[in-house]
Design an enzyme around this catalytic site. Structure first.
Site, short mmCIF file in Angstrom:
data_model
loop_
_atom_site.label_atom_id
_atom_site.label_comp_id
_atom_site.label_asym_id
_atom_site.label_seq_id
_atom_site.Cartn_x
_atom_site.Cartn_y
_atom_site.Cartn_z
N GLU A 127 3.07 -12.19 33.19
CA GLU A 127 4.03 -11.25 33.61
C GLU A 127 5.26 -12.23 34.06
OE1 GLU A 127 2.98 -8.63 36.63
OE2 GLU A 127 1.16 -7.79 35.37
N ASP A 165 9.20 -6.16 46.29
CA ASP A 165 9.10 -7.56 46.36
C ASP A 165 8.96 -8.11 47.83
OD1 ASP A 165 8.83 -7.98 43.47
OD2 ASP A 165 11.04 -7.65 43.45
#
Length: 265
Positions: free
Chosen positions: A49, A60
């Site tokens: 990824e 995140d």
């Protein structure tokens, strides 16, 4: 059959689980990102990824936020990911997917983004902020291009919504193991196994677990539960801590080898 579908078919025939590292494109630079992708493929990664740096983080944690900011501070451009993919596609057998904000895809144009990514050798896109209510158009375009649209299911996603997300996804489902942001954790929810088991009964898509996988030991514990394991912050942190390009590449490869051994035991 897409390359991701083929990957999971092959892994199932061997009774193996997918190891899916995440790294940030352009941190510290795109050449190092490409070198790391080559190395972790050789070290045992099944799919990689590639995070597209974005100024407004979605889920995140601090490690990945910092890596995105470093790349943006160095004037990272989206085109670099496509150029890197084009260079790698004749060298690397490991399927690559972008993890990218829907805001970026929308700005480029859905069909145009998918066409550019596919031409550059990417097999799909993980789009963490794509609402299921708005996913039908992109799902249709991706299906027509044999390009996987990978969406996230979280512990707080209602069960009827999980089913709708699965219906509009392809390649695999990204199951978020914990509530909150990305990052390394020493303990994971006790109901994780039950929740993944329920979802597995609702879809034929592979279910891959991410968020919170901090070590080879954690990966080993989760391997029986999932079709694949996604490791991000723990890898990004090791890359950031190494000082030279060679050291960053070696650190990434060593960690991926440890994870590979653990989940294959």
């Amino acid at each position: 059959m897409s390359s991701i579908d083929q990957l999971f078919s092959d892994l199932r025939s061997k009774n193996k689980k997918a190891l899916m590292p995440f790294l940030t494109a352009g941190d510290p630079d795109i050449a190092t990102t490409g070198a790391i992708i080559r190395a972790i493929g050789d070290a045992g990664a099944d799919l990689c990824e590639v995070g597209v740096p974005y100024s407004d983080p979605i889920a995140d944690g601090p490690v990945i936020q910092a890596s995105y900011q470093r790349a943006l501070d160095r004037k990272f451009k989206l085109q670099e990911i496509f150029e890197m993919g084009s260079e790698l596609k004749s060298e690397v057998a490991t399927p690559l997917v972008t993890m990218v904000s829907y805001a970026i895809i929308y700005r480029v144009g859905l069909a145009k983004y998918i066409a550019q990514a596919k031409a550059a050798g990417y097999a799909g896109a993980i789009v963490p902020d794509l609402l299921v209510e708005e996913a039908a158009e992109m799902s249709k375009i991706c299906a027509g291009e044999d390009f996987s649209l990978i969406q996230l299911v979280t512990p707080t996603t209602t069960r009827d919504r999980q089913v709708r997300i699965a219906e509009l996804s392809s390649g695999f489902l990204y199951y978020v193991s914990v509530t909150g942001i990305t990052g390394e954790r020493t303990a994971l929810p006790t109901d994780l196994v039950d929740n993944v088991g329920w979802l597995r009964e609702q879809t034929e898509l592979p279910i891959c677990i991410g968020f919170g996988i901090s070590s080879a030991e954690t990966a080993k514990q989760l391997a029986p539960v999932a079709d694949g394991l996604i490791v991000g912050s723990a890898l990004v942190r090791r890359i950031a801590a190494a000082e030279t390009q060679d050291a960053k590449v070696q650190a990434a490869a060593t960690f991926v080898k440890e994870l590979r051994v653990a989940i294959d035991e």
